[in-house]
Design an enzyme around this catalytic site. Structure first.
Site, mmCIF file in Angstrom:
data_model
loop_
_atom_site.group_PDB
_atom_site.id
_atom_site.type_symbol
_atom_site.label_atom_id
_atom_site.label_comp_id
_atom_site.label_asym_id
_atom_site.label_seq_id
_atom_site.Cartn_x
_atom_site.Cartn_y
_atom_site.Cartn_z
ATOM 1 N N LYS A 1 -21.666 13.740 -18.583
ATOM 2 C CA LYS A 1 -22.712 13.924 -19.600
ATOM 3 C C LYS A 1 -22.687 15.293 -20.295
ATOM 4 O O LYS A 1 -21.911 15.476 -21.228
ATOM 5 C CB LYS A 1 -24.071 13.574 -18.991
ATOM 6 C CG LYS A 1 -24.061 12.090 -18.555
ATOM 7 C CD LYS A 1 -25.338 11.506 -18.032
ATOM 8 C CE LYS A 1 -25.151 10.004 -17.818
ATOM 9 N NZ LYS A 1 -25.470 9.478 -16.525
ATOM 10 N N ASP B 1 -24.108 14.619 -6.744
ATOM 11 C CA ASP B 1 -23.766 13.994 -8.020
ATOM 12 C C ASP B 1 -24.654 14.638 -9.084
ATOM 13 O O ASP B 1 -25.811 14.281 -9.252
ATOM 14 C CB ASP B 1 -23.978 12.479 -7.954
ATOM 15 C CG ASP B 1 -23.585 11.778 -9.256
ATOM 16 O OD1 ASP B 1 -23.327 12.487 -10.253
ATOM 17 O OD2 ASP B 1 -23.544 10.543 -9.278
ATOM 18 N N TYR C 1 -27.817 6.194 -8.573
ATOM 19 C CA TYR C 1 -26.697 5.593 -9.297
ATOM 20 C C TYR C 1 -25.549 6.599 -9.344
ATOM 21 O O TYR C 1 -25.757 7.775 -9.625
ATOM 22 C CB TYR C 1 -27.129 5.239 -10.726
ATOM 23 C CG TYR C 1 -26.031 4.643 -11.577
ATOM 24 C CD1 TYR C 1 -25.471 3.407 -11.259
ATOM 25 C CD2 TYR C 1 -25.550 5.310 -12.700
ATOM 26 C CE1 TYR C 1 -24.471 2.847 -12.045
ATOM 27 C CE2 TYR C 1 -24.551 4.750 -13.498
ATOM 28 C CZ TYR C 1 -24.012 3.520 -13.168
ATOM 29 O OH TYR C 1 -23.021 2.971 -13.951
HETATM 30 C C1 LIG Z 1 -24.499 8.456 -15.751
HETATM 31 C C2 LIG Z 1 -24.273 8.729 -14.308
HETATM 32 C C3 LIG Z 1 -23.055 8.436 -13.681
HETATM 33 C C4 LIG Z 1 -21.952 7.681 -14.375
HETATM 34 O O1 LIG Z 1 -21.441 8.369 -15.451
HETATM 35 P P1 LIG Z 1 -20.665 7.550 -16.611
HETATM 36 O O2 LIG Z 1 -20.151 8.620 -17.503
HETATM 37 O O3 LIG Z 1 -21.663 6.652 -17.218
HETATM 38 O O4 LIG Z 1 -19.577 6.803 -15.940
HETATM 39 C C5 LIG Z 1 -22.868 8.837 -12.372
HETATM 40 N N1 LIG Z 1 -23.834 9.488 -11.709
HETATM 41 C C6 LIG Z 1 -25.020 9.763 -12.258
HETATM 42 C C7 LIG Z 1 -26.049 10.512 -11.473
HETATM 43 C C8 LIG Z 1 -25.293 9.369 -13.568
HETATM 44 O O5 LIG Z 1 -26.495 9.612 -14.100
#
Ligand SMILES: *Cc1c(COP(=O)(O)O)cnc(C)c1O
Length: 426
Positions: A265, A237, A142
Site C-alpha cells: 500500500k 503485517d 487479513y
Molecule cells: C491489503 C492487505 C494485504 C494484501 O495486500 P495486496 O496488495 O492487496 O495483496 C495484506 N495484509 C494486510 C494487512 C492488508 O491490509
C-alpha cells in the site's frame, strides 16, 4: 442510465462480479460501484462527473492525497527512461536504503509486487529459517489471498460470508493455526499444544480488516515475548500500518520490534508494490543467498520504485505530517464518537492514528466475534447516505476509514456534519 451503471452492466459480463477485487463491488451495501475517472487531493470524480470526498485513499496508499504532484513527476521522469529492465537498478538500492534507514528493525528488505506476495514470502522465509511448518494467525486478520492464509481472514472474506475459500486444498491450511485477536491466552494455548512446531506468529499490529481494532495494552508485547521464548518468528503485517501510524509504522508507534515485517500500500504510493524484510539472519535465508526460493519478474520495478521513493522521501523529510495527520484524525474520530453518544446510540468508534471505524454495534469491538455483532444493514444505509452526500466511504462495514494529510479541517467537518445528520435520524 448513468455511465457507471452502463459500465458495471458490461463489466459483470467480462469480469467476475464486474471487478478486479471483491470489495469494490458494493455488494454488501446493495449498490453498484461508481467508476472513477480521476482523483486529486481528497476528491475523486466518477465517469458521470460526480465528485466525492474520499475516505478510502486507494485502501491506504494515498496518505498524501491523490495525484500528489511530486509523486506524479517522479513517475513521469522514470517512465521516460523505460518501464522495466529485468535487471538491477539504482532505484532499488535507494528504496532499500530509505526503508532500512528509517526502520530500525529492518536490516534487509526484498521488494515484491503486492501485500499478498510480501506476506506469502515472509512466511516462507520464517519457515525456512526455523525449519518448522506451523504458523499462527488471528481470526479476522487479513494477510492477502495466498492459500495458507485464507483461514478466517477478515474484510472481503468476512463481508461475503465465506469462512474460508473454495479452491484451497485442506493440505494448504493444515499448518495454519487460528488464535483470537487481543487474547494472549489463545496464543499461549497454541504454543503449549505445539511446542517447537510454530515457525511464526503473524499479526496485523492494528487490525484493520475486520474494521479497525486496536491492540489491547500488552497484547503485542505478549506476542513478542512468546515468540522470543519459543524460537518463533514474530511477523508484523504492516501492509496498512507501515508508514501510516508514523515513519516507523506500528513498530515505532508501539515500541516493539518484530523479526520480519511486511509492507505494501503506502510504500508504492498507488503503484503495485510490496516488501518484506527484517533481521539479516532471516533475510539471508532468501535466494539467491539462501535456500528459500522467492522471485519476481517485475519486482523492484523502476517506475513503482520512483513512486514509492518520492512518497517515502516526503514523509521522511516532513515529520510534522504524521503529527498533524494523527492529531486531526484523533479529533475527527473522537468528535464522531461524541456525535454517536449525542444521538442516543451506543455504537462503537475505534481508531488509531489516521485509521478508524464506526461499528454499528453496542458491544466494544476487540476481536472478530465482537466485530461480527455489527449491523451491516445499518452500515449499508449509512454508506448510502454518505455517498448521496458526496462522501465516499469503504463499501463494507469491515474496512477502515482512511484519513490523509490532504484532508482539511473543512473536509473533516463536512463529513462529521453529514454523519451526525444520519445518526440523529436514527
Ligand atoms: C491489503 C492487505 C494485504 C494484501 O495486500 P495486496 O496488495 O492487496 O495483496 C495484506 N495484509 C494486510 C494487512 C492488508 O491490509
Amino acid at each position: 442510465m448513468t455511465r457507471s451503471e452502463e459500465l458495471f452492466k458490461k463489466a459483470v459480463t467480462l469480469m467476475p462480479g464486474g471487478v478486479n477485487s471483491p470489495v469494490r463491488a458494493f455488494g454488501s451495501v446493495g449498490s453498484t460501484p461508481r467508476f472513477i475517472e480521476q482523483a486529486d487531493g481528497v476528491y475523486m470524480t466518477d465517469v458521470d462527473g460526480n465528485k466525492y470526498l474520499d475516505f478510502i485513499g486507494s485502501w491506504g496508499p494515498m496518505i498524501l492525497g491523490h495525484n500528489h504532484p511530486a509523486i506524479k513527476e517522479a513517475v513521469i521522469k522514470a517512465c521516460e527512461k523505460g518501464l522495466s529492465f529485468g535487471a538491477a537498478t539504482e532505484k532499488e538500492v535507494e528504496m532499500a536504503e530509505l526503508m532500512t534507514d528509517v526502520i530500525p528493525s529492518l536490516e534487509m528488505v526484498r521488494m515484491v509486487n503486492s501485500g499478498t506476495e510480501a506476506v506469502m514470502s515472509a512466511i516462507r522465509a520464517a519457515r525456512g529459517y526455523t525449519r518448522r511448518d506451523k504458523i499462527v494467525k488471528f481470526t479476522g486478520c487479513y494477510h492477502g489471498h495466498s492459500d495458507a492464509l485464507l483461514v478466517k481472514a477478515g474484510s472481503g472474506v468476512m463481508t461475503a460470508g465465506i469462512p474460508d475459500s473454495a479452491g484451497v486444498p485442506a493440505g494448504c491450511t493444515q499448518d495454519t493455526l487460528s488464535a483470537i485477536y487481543n487474547d494472549l491466552a489463545s496464543v499461549e494455548a497454541l504454543f503449549a499444544e505445539y511446542p517447537k512446531e510454530i515457525a511464526a506468529v503473524i499479526v496485523e499490529p492494528v487490525a484493520a480488516n475486520m474494521g479497525v481494532v486496536p491492540p489491547k495494552k500488552g497484547f503485542l508485547e505478549g506476542l513478542r515475548k512468546f515468540c522470543s521464548e519459543h524460537g518463533s518468528v514474530l511477523i508484523f503485517d504492516e501492509v496498512i500500518t507501515g508508514f501510516r501510524l508514523g515513519l516507523q509504522g506500528a513498530q515505532g508507534y508501539f515500541g516493539i520490534d518484530a523479526d520480519l515485517v511486511t509492507y505494501g500500500k503506502i510504500i508504492g504510493a498507488g503503484m503495485p508494490v510490496g516488501a518484506y524484510g527484517g533481521k539479516r539472519e532471516i533475510m539471508e535465508m532468501v535466494s539467491p543467498v539462501g535456500a528459500v526460493y522467492q522471485a519476481g519478474t517485475l519486482s523492484g520495478n523502476p517506475v513503482a520504485m520512483a513512486a514509492g521513493i518520492a512518497q517515502l522521501t516526503i514523509l521522511k523529510n516532513n515529520p510534522q505530517i504524521y503529527e498533524e495527520l494523527n492529531q486531526k484524525s484523533d479529533t475527527f474520530f473522537e468528535t464522531m464518537k461524541e456525535n454517536v453518544r449525542k444521538s442516543g446510540h451506543a455504537w462503537q468508534v475505534n481508531h488509531v492514528g489516521s485509521i478508524g471505524s464506526l461499528f454499528f454495534t453496542e458491544q466494544q469491538v476487540v476481536d472478530y466475534a465482537s466485530a461480527k455483532t455489527s449491523d451491516t444493514a445499518e452500515y449499508a444505509r449509512y454508506f448510502k447516505y454518505m455517498l448521496d452526500n458526496g462522501i465516499h466511504l469503504a463499501p463494507a462495514q469491515f474496512e477502515a476509514m482512511f484519513v490523509s494529510a490532504a484532508h482539511t479541517e473543512e473536509n473533516l467537518a463536512y463529513a462529521l456534519q453529514k454523519a451526525e445528520n444520519f445518526l440523529m435520524c436514527k
